[in-house]
Design a protein around this motif. Structure first.
Motif, PDB file in Angstrom:
ATOM      1  N   SER A 276      -3.950  -0.441  18.013  1.00 39.57           N
ATOM      2  CA  SER A 276      -5.326  -0.973  16.672  1.00 39.57           C
ATOM      3  C   SER A 276      -5.665   0.058  16.005  1.00 39.57           C
ATOM      4  N   LEU A 277      -6.007   0.908  16.030  1.00 35.23           N
ATOM      5  CA  LEU A 277      -6.721   1.979  15.004  1.00 35.23           C
ATOM      6  C   LEU A 277      -5.726   2.459  13.942  1.00 35.23           C
ATOM      7  N   ASN A 278      -4.726   2.754  14.361  1.00 37.55           N
ATOM      8  CA  ASN A 278      -3.616   2.930  13.198  1.00 37.55           C
ATOM      9  C   ASN A 278      -3.439   1.280  12.643  1.00 37.55           C
ATOM     10  N   VAL A 279      -3.291   0.103  13.088  1.00 37.94           N
ATOM     11  CA  VAL A 279      -2.904  -1.110  12.654  1.00 37.94           C
ATOM     12  C   VAL A 279      -4.089  -1.451  11.246  1.00 37.94           C
ATOM     13  N   CYS A 280      -5.293  -1.240  12.529  1.00 38.71           N
ATOM     14  CA  CYS A 280      -6.503  -1.416  11.601  1.00 38.71           C
ATOM     15  C   CYS A 280      -6.857  -0.622  10.289  1.00 38.71           C
ATOM     16  N   TYR A 281      -6.587   0.924  10.555  1.00 35.11           N
ATOM     17  CA  TYR A 281      -6.681   1.449   9.520  1.00 35.11           C
ATOM     18  C   TYR A 281      -5.493   1.658   7.994  1.00 35.11           C
ATOM     19  N   ASP A 282      -4.400   0.923   8.297  1.00 30.73           N
ATOM     20  CA  ASP A 282      -2.922   1.147   7.547  1.00 30.73           C
ATOM     21  C   ASP A 282      -3.803  -0.162   7.281  1.00 30.73           C
ATOM     22  N   ILE A 283      -4.329  -0.948   6.976  1.00 33.14           N
ATOM     23  CA  ILE A 283      -4.874  -2.173   6.668  1.00 33.14           C
ATOM     24  C   ILE A 283      -5.663  -2.425   6.092  1.00 33.14           C
ATOM     25  N   LEU A 284      -7.246  -0.964   6.192  1.00 35.19           N
ATOM     26  CA  LEU A 284      -7.953  -1.514   5.458  1.00 35.19           C
ATOM     27  C   LEU A 284      -7.796  -0.237   4.688  1.00 35.19           C
ATOM     28  N   PHE A 285      -6.738   0.577   4.948  1.00 36.56           N
ATOM     29  CA  PHE A 285      -6.240   1.422   3.575  1.00 36.56           C
ATOM     30  C   PHE A 285      -5.667   0.485   2.331  1.00 36.56           C
ATOM     31  N   GLU A 286      -5.185  -0.321   2.762  1.00 35.50           N
ATOM     32  CA  GLU A 286      -4.644  -1.046   1.487  1.00 35.50           C
ATOM     33  C   GLU A 286      -5.446  -2.247   0.812  1.00 35.50           C
ATOM     34  N   ILE A 287      -6.409  -3.154   1.317  1.00 36.75           N
ATOM     35  CA  ILE A 287      -7.771  -3.367   0.872  1.00 36.75           C
ATOM     36  C   ILE A 287      -8.297  -1.861   0.032  1.00 36.75           C
ATOM     37  N   ASN A 288      -8.241  -1.368   1.179  1.00 39.25           N
ATOM     38  CA  ASN A 288      -9.730  -0.439  -0.259  1.00 39.25           C
ATOM     39  C   ASN A 288      -8.781   0.130  -1.979  1.00 39.25           C
ATOM     40  N   ILE A 289      -7.549   0.044  -1.294  1.00 41.98           N
ATOM     41  CA  ILE A 289      -7.228   0.547  -2.512  1.00 41.98           C
ATOM     42  C   ILE A 289      -7.413  -0.931  -3.802  1.00 41.98           C
ATOM     43  N   THR A 290      -7.281  -2.059  -3.167  1.00 38.91           N
ATOM     44  CA  THR A 290      -7.347  -3.228  -3.493  1.00 38.91           C
ATOM     45  C   THR A 290      -8.326  -3.709  -4.341  1.00 38.91           C
ATOM     46  N   SER A 291      -9.992  -3.821  -3.677  1.00 40.03           N
ATOM     47  CA  SER A 291     -10.668  -3.549  -3.985  1.00 40.03           C
ATOM     48  C   SER A 291     -10.812  -2.880  -5.070  1.00 40.03           C
ATOM     49  N   LYS A 292     -10.551  -1.578  -5.036  1.00 37.28           N
ATOM     50  CA  LYS A 292     -10.787  -0.525  -6.119  1.00 37.28           C
ATOM     51  C   LYS A 292     -10.745  -1.032  -7.669  1.00 37.28           C
ATOM     52  N   GLN A 293      -9.000  -1.588  -7.054  1.00 29.17           N
ATOM     53  CA  GLN A 293      -8.337  -1.971  -8.368  1.00 29.17           C
ATOM     54  C   GLN A 293      -9.386  -3.039  -9.266  1.00 29.17           C
ATOM     55  N   LEU A 294      -9.447  -3.794  -8.471  1.00 29.87           N
ATOM     56  CA  LEU A 294     -10.361  -5.168  -8.727  1.00 29.87           C
ATOM     57  C   LEU A 294     -11.779  -4.600  -9.320  1.00 29.87           C
ATOM     58  N   GLN A 295     -12.414  -3.939  -9.279  1.00 27.58           N
ATOM     59  CA  GLN A 295     -13.121  -3.352  -9.599  1.00 27.58           C
ATOM     60  C   GLN A 295     -13.229  -2.339 -11.247  1.00 27.58           C
ATOM     61  N   ALA A 296     -11.988  -2.213 -11.100  1.00 31.75           N
ATOM     62  CA  ALA A 296     -11.477  -0.767 -11.929  1.00 31.75           C
ATOM     63  C   ALA A 296     -12.245  -1.724 -13.382  1.00 31.75           C
ATOM     64  N   LYS A 297     -12.186  -0.922 -14.567  1.00 34.94           N
ATOM     65  CA  LYS A 297     -13.067  -1.252 -15.745  1.00 34.94           C
ATOM     66  C   LYS A 297     -12.207  -1.827 -16.416  1.00 34.94           C
ATOM     67  N   LYS A 298     -10.803  -1.309 -16.261  1.00 35.04           N
ATOM     68  CA  LYS A 298      -9.538  -1.765 -17.151  1.00 35.04           C
ATOM     69  C   LYS A 298      -9.020  -3.277 -16.820  1.00 35.04           C
ATOM     70  N   ILE A 299      -8.638  -3.117 -15.887  1.00 35.56           N
ATOM     71  CA  ILE A 299      -8.321  -4.602 -15.181  1.00 35.56           C
ATOM     72  C   ILE A 299      -8.522  -5.951 -15.942  1.00 35.56           C
ATOM     73  N   ILE A 300      -7.465  -6.667 -16.620  1.00 29.92           N
ATOM     74  CA  ILE A 300      -7.566  -7.725 -16.758  1.00 29.92           C
ATOM     75  C   ILE A 300      -7.488  -8.608 -15.575  1.00 29.92           C
ATOM     76  N   PHE A 301      -7.837 -10.110 -16.504  1.00 25.72           N
ATOM     77  CA  PHE A 301      -7.536 -11.674 -15.128  1.00 25.72           C
ATOM     78  C   PHE A 301      -7.684 -12.281 -16.134  1.00 25.72           C
ATOM     79  N   HIS A 302      -5.873 -13.044 -16.014  1.00 33.72           N
ATOM     80  CA  HIS A 302      -5.552 -13.722 -16.843  1.00 33.72           C
ATOM     81  C   HIS A 302      -5.779 -14.991 -16.163  1.00 33.72           C
ATOM     82  N   GLN A 303      -6.215 -16.754 -16.644  1.00 40.41           N
ATOM     83  CA  GLN A 303      -6.078 -17.259 -16.652  1.00 40.41           C
ATOM     84  C   GLN A 303      -5.157 -18.453 -16.700  1.00 40.41           C
ATOM     85  N   HIS A 304      -4.944 -19.025 -15.747  1.00 40.28           N
ATOM     86  CA  HIS A 304      -3.399 -19.645 -15.870  1.00 40.28           C
ATOM     87  C   HIS A 304      -3.904 -21.603 -15.301  1.00 40.28           C
TER      88      HIS A 304
END
Length: 304
Positions: A276-304
């Motif tokens: 559980s420790l290894n699986v949860c750590y790997d999942i949270l690692f990806e979530i952490n990266i994604t969250s930081k990208q979503l809050q990045a200053k230069k990110i652009i969300f395109h409306q479809h």
């Protein structure tokens, strides 16, 4: 300041020599000077926003240490410097607004009242960004709906990072194994942080990262609580074992400490916990990266 500022040095000299009794160094005058500076900065920001005409707002609210609900007001606009041919997106924090209620209607009226004070026209509001709280995003009585009724062009953009956080929270809450695993992680922190003696034992064994508490609100930050255990589980196990075998812990409290340490040592040594420790750590690692990208200053969300 007087060491580097001749004017301040001369001012202090006059005070020491009692050549003046008006020194302007009291807390009241200092707070007044800070407020004057803050108002001047705020007015300059609003002047630029009015010049840009169109703007967006970002709002959030949280109780302060005195348990008063405070709403943060952030404004975004495009500033054009024609002299230097520079176009830039500006984002400025305008201050805190105390709230007596947190229902959508009251918050919306408070926002509209703030617009009047700032001399900002609601018709020039292009978008509004909030979290996913029902009082903010509600499709009937939420802040975004009430403002849309005043200005249909004020597009509501929910916080993507908060949306991700809610998805992860709901997914983890549905899994009993995940709840038990994270509960054990928190128990480790509570156990070692309960006394200075336990913390000293932990630090003797763990040289780099000490255990941390789980974040209550930001799921991506929980990786900070898993990281010390993920990479130092052997050292933490040794620290717990030392507590179990410590014969100086006497009496009911000492036996209770040793028993709790033994339970935790057994818990983190199981195959299920290690997987559980290894699986949860790997999942949270990806979530952490994604969250930081979503809050990045230069990110652009395109409306479809």
């Amino acid at each position: 300041m007087a060491l580097f500022d001749p004017v301040m040095s001369e001012h202090l000299r006059k005070i020491r020599n009692e050549e003046t009794h008006v020194h302007y160094l009291g807390k009241n005058i200092q707070n007044e000077l800070i407020n004057i500076s803050a108002n001047a900065i705020k007015e300059e920001i609003l002047r630029n926003a009015r010049a840009a005409k169109y703007f967006s707002i970002i709002l959030d609210s949280t109780p302060d240490v005195s348990h008063v609900e405070q709403m943060t007001v952030i404004i975004r606009f495009v500033q054009v410097d024609e002299d230097n041919a520079v176009i830039a997106v500006r984002e400025h924090f305008l201050g805190y607004v105390p709230l007596q209620e947190t229902i959508g209607a009251f918050m919306a009226e408070t926002i509209l009242e703030e617009f009047k004070k700032m001399d900002l026209c609601i018709n020039n509001l292009l978008s509004q960004g909030y979290d996913n709280g029902s009082n903010m995003k509600g499709k009937h009585n939420g802040v975004q709906k009430i403002i849309l009724q005043r200005n249909p062009t004020a597009l509501f953009v929910p916080c993507s990072a908060h949306t991700l956080n809610l998805v992860v929270n709901d997914a983890a809450s549905c899994c009993l194994e995940a709840t038990n695993f994270l509960g054990l992680i928190q128990k480790l922190y509570v156990f070692f942080s309960a006394s200075t003696h336990r913390w000293d034992v932990l630090k003797r064994h763990v040289q780099r990262l000490t255990v941390k508490s789980l974040s209550e609100t930001r799921w991506e930050s929980r990786i900070d609580a898993l990281k010390p255990i993920r990479y130092q589980i052997g050292d933490i196990y040794d620290a717990l074992t030392e507590m179990v075998t410590n014969s100086t812990l006497l009496g009911s409290s000492g036996n209770s400490t040793r028993a709790e340490a033994k339970t935790l040592a057994i818990g983190i040594a199981t195959f299920k916990f290690l997987v559980s420790l290894n699986v949860c750590y790997d999942i949270l690692f990806e979530i952490n990266i994604t969250s930081k990208q979503l809050q990045a200053k230069k990110i652009i969300f395109h409306q479809h």
